[in-house]
Motif scaffolding. Structure first.
Motif: not given
Length: 515
Positions: A383-392
């Motif tokens: 899902v990171a590949v599909q929608g990007g990433v955010l700081p955790g």
């Protein structure tokens, strides 16, 4: 609780009592998983009536296995399960936020705020939150991006070996495959007691060859997949009692033998069937040096067909000419049975690229948990590949909190109290992560909000080792954007549904229902 009797077979809770009762059940569920979130989260032991034990800190596993009877609690659990099925991660975050939303919503109702206004405010705030999540997300353009390793580490609870396996599989499969709607990287994971960790291009069958005398390793393998039993056509017992019937039986048996030998003449080295294989076919395969595996699940057959380029065929299809049957064959570079593990490995097929991740461990309890960890990591990477990433680390939720609080002053009327509910819910993941790490949540919350405001950044949170404010991207604490988005949406939806329950009515039992 105040109860009002309305008929002989039904009971009704008064409105406020129903809300309080539901909120209490939801809080109990939220409390059951809150101790597991974050890098310092602890494990939960679940024990059934037979003494069987599951040790995990996966929120969805805890919710799935815990005994629950309250309907509101079941609603929350179902939402968490839906989050896991859709995204594969974020169930604990969704549960915590839903619990906070409902708790705060009930408190506002008890103060006299109408539920309709609370829900209105929640929806206004939700727009701000989702806008922050979408705006702040960073896209992954390449499966070789080192960010994916960090995503796998966070979702995989800091298991370096598992994170490495998952990233290797993602690279092997490629971005295009990861973006396919029907494909789930988590489905490529299998766990086996005593196995070595590995990633390879191919599939694993949890089966053994049907005869221990058959060859255990094949190279340059022709594969035939029969989505059926490999047996001669049967006749009724009455037909066999006549001479004509017995002659028909002999004819069918000869035809069957011819079809089986035709398989060998096609250059087939491996035969897989959905159901059983007749003894005569087994003997012929043994003589011809063909490995045969019977009663393979349809799901596994489909995966083998996809990877090897084979087309599944029914046993009636064996009547086709050899030239036509060749179009149904698949091909693999190597097939090998691991007799110790009771598995067959099919590698380097000519069909679609397909990776398999095998995770091993020394005990039954540990191998099950390692599989769950690997599936979480795999789902997060995809899902990171599909929608990007955010700081955790709760950083992005606090950034959204600042936007919600800024918007509150522009909202008139009691809807502002609904926005307060969302604001409190946004604090929950960060506060619980910090509390689990042994720090004061209130103190650290103030430090982070001040630092984010001063630096105009959304990626600051607490280093759970040192207690200092640090950039989560730099620290490697990274979450998939879709996990955050779906967790928040799921939490808001279930909170609205539960807050809207005005009355609880006990339904008639089945024996009292008129037909």
């Amino acid at each position: 609780m105040s109860l009002k009797q309305v008929s002989e077979n039904s009971e009704v809770d008064e409105r406020l009592a129903a809300l309080i009762n539901n909120a209490g059940a939801v809080r109990a569920i939220s409390t059951a998983v809150e101790g597991t979130i974050g890098p310092k989260g602890l494990d939960t032991m679940l024990v059934d009536k037979y003494g069987n034990v599951v040790i995990t800190n996966a929120g969805v596993t805890i919710l799935d296995l815990m005994e629950v009877s309250h309907p509101a609690a079941k609603m929350l659990i179902n939402v968490a399960k839906a989050q896991h099925q859709e995204i594969g991660d974020g169930t604990t975050t969704a549960t915590l936020m839903a619990g906070a939303l409902i708790t705060q919503g009930v408190e506002q109702v008890m103060k006299g705020v109408p539920v309709a206004r609370i829900i209105e405010g929640m929806r206004i705030a939700a727009q701000e939150v989702l806008q922050v999540f979408h705006h702040q997300s960073k896209n992954i353009t390449d499966v070789h991006d080192p960010v994916l390793k960090q995503v796998a580490l966070v979702a995989g609870r800091e298991h370096e070996d598992i994170a490495q396996l998952v990233v290797q599989a993602a690279v092997l499969i490629g971005k295009e495959k990861l973006l396919e709607p029907g494909f789930k990287l988590a489905d490529t994971i299998c766990s086996t007691l005593g196995a070595e960790n590995q990633v390879f291009s191919g599939v694993i069958l949890n089966k053994e060859r049907m005869n221990r005398q058959m060859i255990t390793r094949l190279d340059q393998v022709g594969i035939l997949i029969i989505d059926d039993a490999l047996e001669p056509e049967e006749l009724e017992d009455e037909a066999l009692s006549t001479e004509a019937g017995f002659n028909r039986y002999l004819t069918l048996r000869q035809e069957f033998e011819d079809h089986v030998r035709k398989i060998g003449a096609l250059g087939v080295n491996l035969v897989l069937t959905d159901r059983g294989i007749n003894d005569l076919a087994e003997e012929i395969f043994l003589d011809l040096g063909i490995m045969a595996v019977e009663r393979v699940s349809h799901k596994e057959l489909r995966r083998v067909a996809e990877h090897t380029g084979a087309r599944m065929i029914k046993r009636s299809g064996l009547k086709k000419e050899s030239s036509e049957l060749k179009n149904y064959l698949g091909w693999a570079g190597q097939v090998q049975e691991d007799e110790k593990l009771g598995q067959i490995f099919i590698k380097n097929g000519r069909g679609k690229s397909m990776a398999t991740i095998q995770v091993g461990a020394s005990t039954e309890e540990v191998v099950g948990e390692r599989e769950r960890i690997a599936k979480d990591a795999a789902a997060a990477v995809q899902v990171a590949v599909q929608g990007g990433v955010l700081p955790g680390g709760g950083a992005i939720e606090l950034a959204a909190l600042r936007e919600v609080e800024g918007k509150r002053s522009q909202v008139r009327g009691m809807a502002a109290y609904g926005m307060d509910c969302v604001a409190e819910a946004l604090k929950k993941p960060f506060s619980q992560i910090v509390a689990n790490a042994g720090f004061n949540p209130l103190e650290k919350l103030g430090d982070v909000v001040a630092a984010q405001t001063e630096g105009n950044t959304s990626s600051l949170a607490i280093n759970c080792d040192t207690g200092g404010v640090e950039d989560m991207f730099a620290l490697g604490v990274i979450d998939p954007a879709l996990v955050k988005i779906h967790a928040f949406q799921a939490a808001r939806e279930v909170a609205e549904a539960i807050l809207r329950i005005d009355t609880i009515i006990k339904m008639k039992t089945e024996e009292n229902i008129e037909i």
